[in-house]
Write a protein that holds these residues in place. Structure first.
Motif, short mmCIF file in Angstrom:
data_model
loop_
_atom_site.label_atom_id
_atom_site.label_comp_id
_atom_site.label_asym_id
_atom_site.label_seq_id
_atom_site.Cartn_x
_atom_site.Cartn_y
_atom_site.Cartn_z
N THR A 78 0.85 -1.19 0.00
CA THR A 78 0.00 0.00 0.00
C THR A 78 0.88 1.24 0.00
OG1 THR A 78 -1.71 -1.16 1.25
CG2 THR A 78 -1.80 1.25 1.24
N GLY A 79 0.68 2.10 -0.99
CA GLY A 79 1.50 3.30 -1.11
C GLY A 79 1.34 4.23 0.08
N ILE A 80 2.34 5.07 0.29
CA ILE A 80 2.31 5.98 1.42
C ILE A 80 2.93 7.32 1.01
CG2 ILE A 80 4.54 5.15 2.29
CD1 ILE A 80 3.47 5.61 5.14
N ASN A 81 2.36 8.39 1.55
CA ASN A 81 2.89 9.74 1.35
C ASN A 81 3.57 10.21 2.63
OD1 ASN A 81 2.41 11.15 -1.24
ND2 ASN A 81 0.30 10.48 -0.89
N ILE A 82 4.76 10.75 2.50
CA ILE A 82 5.48 11.34 3.63
C ILE A 82 5.68 12.81 3.30
CG2 ILE A 82 7.54 11.24 5.06
CD1 ILE A 82 7.96 8.37 4.02
N SER A 83 5.15 13.67 4.16
CA SER A 83 5.17 15.09 3.84
C SER A 83 6.24 15.84 4.61
CB SER A 83 3.81 15.72 4.11
OG SER A 83 3.47 15.56 5.47
N CYS A 84 6.64 16.97 4.05
CA CYS A 84 7.66 17.81 4.67
C CYS A 84 7.30 19.27 4.39
CB CYS A 84 9.03 17.48 4.08
SG CYS A 84 10.38 18.43 4.80
N SER A 85 7.39 20.08 5.43
CA SER A 85 7.11 21.52 5.29
C SER A 85 8.41 22.30 5.42
CB SER A 85 6.13 21.94 6.39
OG SER A 85 5.97 23.34 6.42
N HIS A 86 8.64 23.21 4.48
CA HIS A 86 9.85 24.04 4.50
C HIS A 86 9.47 25.46 4.07
CE1 HIS A 86 9.55 22.11 0.52
NE2 HIS A 86 9.75 20.98 1.17
N PRO A 87 8.77 26.18 4.99
CA PRO A 87 8.20 27.48 4.63
C PRO A 87 9.22 28.56 4.33
CG PRO A 87 7.95 27.04 6.97
CD PRO A 87 8.44 25.78 6.36
N ASN A 88 10.45 28.40 4.79
CA ASN A 88 11.47 29.44 4.59
C ASN A 88 12.41 29.13 3.43
OD1 ASN A 88 10.54 30.91 6.89
ND2 ASN A 88 11.55 29.40 8.18
N ILE A 89 12.00 28.24 2.54
CA ILE A 89 12.88 27.85 1.44
C ILE A 89 13.24 29.07 0.58
CG2 ILE A 89 10.93 27.25 -0.06
CD1 ILE A 89 12.71 24.95 -1.17
N GLN A 90 14.48 29.14 0.18
CA GLN A 90 14.94 30.20 -0.72
C GLN A 90 14.81 29.73 -2.17
OE1 GLN A 90 15.94 33.21 0.77
NE2 GLN A 90 15.12 32.07 2.52
N ARG A 91 14.69 30.68 -3.07
CA ARG A 91 14.45 30.33 -4.48
C ARG A 91 15.52 29.42 -5.07
NH1 ARG A 91 10.95 31.72 -7.97
NH2 ARG A 91 10.00 33.25 -6.58
N THR A 92 16.75 29.57 -4.59
CA THR A 92 17.86 28.80 -5.16
C THR A 92 18.07 27.45 -4.47
OG1 THR A 92 19.39 29.95 -3.69
CG2 THR A 92 19.10 30.86 -5.90
N GLU A 93 17.31 27.19 -3.41
CA GLU A 93 17.53 25.96 -2.66
C GLU A 93 16.81 24.77 -3.28
OE1 GLU A 93 18.41 26.81 1.95
OE2 GLU A 93 16.39 27.37 1.32
N LEU A 94 17.42 23.61 -3.15
CA LEU A 94 16.82 22.36 -3.57
C LEU A 94 16.27 21.63 -2.34
CD1 LEU A 94 19.45 20.98 -6.10
CD2 LEU A 94 17.18 21.83 -6.65
N ILE A 95 15.29 20.78 -2.58
CA ILE A 95 14.73 19.91 -1.55
C ILE A 95 15.33 18.52 -1.76
CG2 ILE A 95 12.62 18.93 -0.59
CD1 ILE A 95 11.27 21.38 -2.29
#
Length: 102
Positions: free
Chosen positions: A24-41
């Motif tokens: 059964t598939g699963i979603n794992i979420s992450c919040s990064h509200p202060n991400i800068q335009r040049t940053e990668l996740i």
């Protein structure tokens, strides 16, 4: 340890635990509200007794994981992401990390 007066602000927030059953598939979420335009996740997986293993990275777009194992979805504003695992394995307990970087 931290020096007195040093302010440490978490750049990402993740849910503490997610469970699913085999197949059964699963979603794992992450919040990064202060991400800068040049940053990668970046997303990593750490199996018990092993070092962290790189899974996938993205900026504002969504990406497929290798071997059709799932996908990474990024919100339009880049402030949250979700790792979808399409085929979790039995006994595949692991810690999943998301991180920001240049």
């Amino acid at each position: 340890h931290f020096s007195a007066g040093l302010v440490v602000r978490a750049q990402v927030q993740q849910e503490p635990l997610a469970e699913t059953t085999e197949g059964t598939g699963i979603n794992i979420s992450c919040s990064h509200p202060n991400i800068q335009r040049t940053e990668l996740i970046y997303w990593y997986r750490q199996l018990l007794g092993r070092g962290p293993e790189y899974l996938v990275s993205a900026n504002r777009e969504s990406k497929e994981l290798p071997d059709n194992a799932g996908s990474l979805s990024v919100s339009a504003d880049g402030k949250s992401s979700s790792l979808y695992l399409s085929r979790p394995r039995l006994g595949g307990a692991a810690v999943y990390y998301c991180a920001l970087g240049a």
